[in-house]
Design a protein around this motif. Structure first.
Motif, PDB file in Angstrom:
ATOM      1  N   LYS A  19      32.793  48.089  77.776  1.00 45.07           N
ATOM      2  CA  LYS A  19      33.898  47.483  77.026  1.00 45.07           C
ATOM      3  C   LYS A  19      34.680  46.501  77.903  1.00 45.07           C
ATOM      4  O   LYS A  19      35.044  45.418  77.450  1.00 45.07           O
ATOM      5  N   ALA A  20      34.924  46.880  79.141  1.00 45.83           N
ATOM      6  CA  ALA A  20      35.663  46.002  80.050  1.00 45.83           C
ATOM      7  C   ALA A  20      34.867  44.742  80.359  1.00 45.83           C
ATOM      8  O   ALA A  20      35.403  43.627  80.334  1.00 45.83           O
ATOM      9  N   VAL A  21      33.575  44.894  80.635  1.00 45.34           N
ATOM     10  CA  VAL A  21      32.738  43.733  80.953  1.00 45.34           C
ATOM     11  C   VAL A  21      32.596  42.841  79.726  1.00 45.34           C
ATOM     12  O   VAL A  21      32.642  41.610  79.823  1.00 45.34           O
ATOM     13  N   LEU A  27      36.267  36.574  76.976  1.00 43.12           N
ATOM     14  CA  LEU A  27      37.327  35.652  77.396  1.00 43.12           C
ATOM     15  C   LEU A  27      36.747  34.421  78.088  1.00 43.12           C
ATOM     16  O   LEU A  27      37.235  33.298  77.876  1.00 43.12           O
ATOM     17  N   TRP A  28      35.693  34.596  78.884  1.00 46.64           N
ATOM     18  CA  TRP A  28      35.051  33.441  79.516  1.00 46.64           C
ATOM     19  C   TRP A  28      34.401  32.542  78.477  1.00 46.64           C
ATOM     20  O   TRP A  28      34.431  31.311  78.603  1.00 46.64           O
ATOM     21  N   VAL A  29      33.791  33.140  77.453  1.00 49.09           N
ATOM     22  CA  VAL A  29      33.166  32.335  76.398  1.00 49.09           C
ATOM     23  C   VAL A  29      34.230  31.542  75.637  1.00 49.09           C
ATOM     24  O   VAL A  29      34.045  30.354  75.340  1.00 49.09           O
ATOM     25  N   ILE A  30      35.355  32.181  75.340  1.00 54.07           N
ATOM     26  CA  ILE A  30      36.451  31.486  74.657  1.00 54.07           C
ATOM     27  C   ILE A  30      36.965  30.337  75.527  1.00 54.07           C
ATOM     28  O   ILE A  30      37.214  29.224  75.034  1.00 54.07           O
ATOM     29  N   GLY A  57      31.255  31.938  84.620  1.00 54.57           N
ATOM     30  CA  GLY A  57      31.867  33.248  84.394  1.00 54.57           C
ATOM     31  C   GLY A  57      31.217  33.991  83.248  1.00 54.57           C
ATOM     32  O   GLY A  57      30.996  35.199  83.323  1.00 54.57           O
ATOM     33  N   ALA A  58      30.860  33.264  82.177  1.00 55.04           N
ATOM     34  CA  ALA A  58      30.195  33.903  81.038  1.00 55.04           C
ATOM     35  C   ALA A  58      28.806  34.390  81.425  1.00 55.04           C
ATOM     36  O   ALA A  58      28.399  35.501  81.043  1.00 55.04           O
ATOM     37  N   VAL A  59      28.080  33.604  82.194  1.00 53.81           N
ATOM     38  CA  VAL A  59      26.738  34.024  82.637  1.00 53.81           C
ATOM     39  C   VAL A  59      26.834  35.240  83.551  1.00 53.81           C
ATOM     40  O   VAL A  59      26.058  36.202  83.410  1.00 53.81           O
TER      41      VAL A  59
END
Length: 73
Positions: A19-21, A27-30, A57-59
């Motif tokens: 859930k945390a990850v 948030l990185w995708v946004i 960050g998303a990757v």
């Protein structure tokens, strides 16, 4: 305090790291989507590297999600 006077350490709390990850990755995708929308303004101001940072960050978040899932098994 002597060891004989100490209370025992509490048991670790069980948590769901997925859930945390997943929240951090979302948030990185946004952030990446917002940077892509405002790319002309960011590029003019010299902040176009923010898009690359958000994508990176998303990757990393997706890689972290795979690692957490594998460790859970």
């Amino acid at each position: 305090m002597k060891d004989s006077e100490r209370r025992p350490d509490p048991l670790p709390v069980r948590t769901d790291a997925r859930k945390a990850v997943l929240a951090g990755t979302a948030l990185w995708v946004i952030a990446a989507v917002l940077c892509a929308l405002f790319l002309p303004q960011l590029d003019a101001a010299g902040f176009a590297w923010w898009l690359g940072c958000a994508l990176f960050g998303a990757v990393l978040g997706l890689i972290g999600l795979v690692v957490v899932q594998r460790r859970r098994r």
